[in-house]
Enzyme design. Structure first.
Site, PDB file in Angstrom:
ATOM      1  N   SER A 154      32.864  36.335  -3.103  1.00 48.81           N
ATOM      2  CA  SER A 154      33.879  36.102  -2.039  1.00 48.81           C
ATOM      3  C   SER A 154      32.920  36.203  -0.655  1.00 48.81           C
ATOM      4  O   SER A 154      32.231  35.092  -0.519  1.00 48.81           O
ATOM      5  CB  SER A 154      34.792  37.540  -1.753  1.00 48.81           C
ATOM      6  N   HIS A 202      40.933  35.510  -7.691  1.00 48.37           N
ATOM      7  CA  HIS A 202      39.947  35.711  -6.452  1.00 48.37           C
ATOM      8  C   HIS A 202      38.811  36.644  -7.163  1.00 48.37           C
ATOM      9  O   HIS A 202      37.699  36.620  -7.085  1.00 48.37           O
ATOM     10  CB  HIS A 202      40.277  36.210  -5.099  1.00 48.37           C
ATOM     11  N   ASP A 214      30.242  33.686  22.611  1.00 49.86           N
ATOM     12  CA  ASP A 214      28.813  33.325  22.379  1.00 49.86           C
ATOM     13  C   ASP A 214      28.387  33.898  20.953  1.00 49.86           C
ATOM     14  O   ASP A 214      27.086  34.340  21.044  1.00 49.86           O
ATOM     15  CB  ASP A 214      28.063  33.898  23.501  1.00 49.86           C
TER      16      ASP A 214
END
Length: 438
Positions: free
Chosen positions: A153, A415, A362
């Site tokens: 993952s 998953h 940023d």
């Protein structure tokens, strides 16, 4: 500057055919500042008990999350046992997790302001995790020795960062359920995610149609009553909706169904939500015990832009997820919302910090797309066609843009396939790494 760092190690401890050795590394909080404060990063070495002194190649594991520690092996089985047939494995507790210097509501409370908390947390993304790994490689391995990386993952996200900035440290990469979409930022990924979560809901209600009425009854109760959980947190309708996190895992449908079927009891004031149900709801969420997973979740996509609570902003594009009395509820998945912090007692003091991080624009780069486009490190990945957390459309886009990258797409597992059929998956991907036509 990537270099060896001071570390200490235990002796090997052997049980159930495996040998374990603990390592604790002294890391700079900020790898770009020579005078940076230090943190500890913990990693556990695992090797077959009869191969402790063998000259084996190394493999380092990156856990999913963000914000969760590596596996704690209990025996020689599963995917770890498959790796140990040929490798020495290092289970990395990514900074902030496990036995590394932890990020918890308690530890963040030491900072005087929300800005200081946010400044600290900016150093806990994949770029810093990868630099930690490189420092560990320089410290633990022989000079010039490389290792393979394996990531589950979010661990796969970390490995693409590794391939971007320090491919010289890797001689192979395995990714399970974690080939990230690296184009379009958080918005592109969450738009796909909403669609995948909607599909999971549709499949869930087809499988357990009787749960539609159960869910509506619980939602109606939560709309009319303020329900306090045993820890003091609030079971709001949105927190209940977030139980959809379960739906993307093998066995997740059953976990949710078994939870819902025990929701009610007859108490002194009549029908009320059962204590064991409320305790299970709390156990289903790790937002407060793993605050990185909540507060830094969307930043795993952020490069030079503010996330600004992406999932919550995009929710308006998917009105079917709105909570309406007497209508079918669609559960949500990994959609983090600012209101979540109100529902968890331990997270309430971190709301200002979370807002600062959501507004930050940023963020540095997580990937070097030019480097990835010329990748020479053999890479093999499995992606799950119905993955609710890492959309296959974005994974496929990434895999097709990287040379020496084999992607196995399967709808056989969810998953967490590595947890259910780990030996088969890992052995197949290891074989692909050796293929001359990767």
């Amino acid at each position: 500057m990537i270099a060896a760092v001071p570390f200490r190690s235990t002796s090997y401890r052997t049980f159930k055919k495996i040998a374990l050795r603990d390592h604790v590394f002294e890391m700079p909080l900020d790898h770009h500042q020579a005078d940076s404060p230090r943190i500890e990063v913990f990693a556990r070495e695992v090797v077959g008990s009869k191969r402790v002194h063998d000259d084996l190649p190394w493999m380092i594991f990156f856990q999913g999350g963000p914000g969760f520690p590596a596996n704690r092996p209990m025996n020689e089985g599963g995917w770890i046992g498959e790796v140990l047939k040929t490798h020495r494995l290092l289970l990395l507790d990514q900074r902030g997790t496990g036995l590394s210097t932890r990020v918890l509501p308690q530890t963040l409370a030491r900072f005087a302001t929300a800005q200081e908390q946010a400044d600290y947390l900016t150093h806990f993304r994949a770029d810093a995790i990868v630099r930690d790994a490189e420092c560990i490689r320089h410290s633990l391995l022989e000079p010039g020795q490389k290792w393979k990386g394996i990531g589950q993952s979010y661990g796969g996200f970390c490995l693409l960062t590794y391939l971007s900035f320090h491919p010289e440290g890797l001689d192979g990469v395995i990714i399970t359920g974690g080939v990230p979409g690296i184009q379009g930022g958080a918005e592109a990924n969450y738009r796909h995610t909403y669609v995948k979560v909607r599909e999971k809901n549709e499949a869930y209600y087809r499988h357990y149609p009787e749960d539609d009425a159960r869910v509506r009854e619980i939602v109606a109760h939560l709309l009319d009553h303020e329900v306090t959980l045993p820890s003091g947190g609030t079971l709001s309708p949105r927190r209940f909706q977030a139980l959809g996190l379960l739906l993307g895992m093998d066995g997740g449908f059953e976990q949710l169904h078994y939870l819902l079927e025990k929701a009610w009891v007859d108490g002194s004031s009549g029908r009320e939500l059962a204590l064991d149900f409320l305790m299970a709801v709390e156990a289903a969420h790790a937002f407060d015990s793993n605050p990185i997973f909540c507060i830094l979740h969307e930043s795993i996509y952020a490069e030079g832009e503010a996330t600004d609570w992406t999932a919550e902003r995009l929710r308006a594009e998917f009105p079917e997820f709105e909570i309406r009395r007497s209508e079918r509820l669609l559960f949500t998945g990994e959609m983090i919302a600012p209101g979540m912090l109100d529902d968890f007692v331990a997270l309430r003091p971190l709301k200002a910090c979370a807002e600062i991080l959501a507004a930050r624009s940023d963020w540095g780069p997580l990937y070097d797309r030019k480097q990835l486009a010329s990748n020479k490190v053999p890479t093999a990945a499995i992606s799950y066609f119905e993955d609710m957390y890492v959309p296959i459309e974005k994974s496929r886009e990434t895999a097709l843009a990287i040379p020496n990258f084999y992607q196995w797409v399967s709808n056989e597992w969810e998953h967490n396939g590595i947890g259910t059929e780990g030996p088969k998956i890992v052995s197949t991907l290891l074989e692909r790494l050796e293929s001359p036509r990767l």
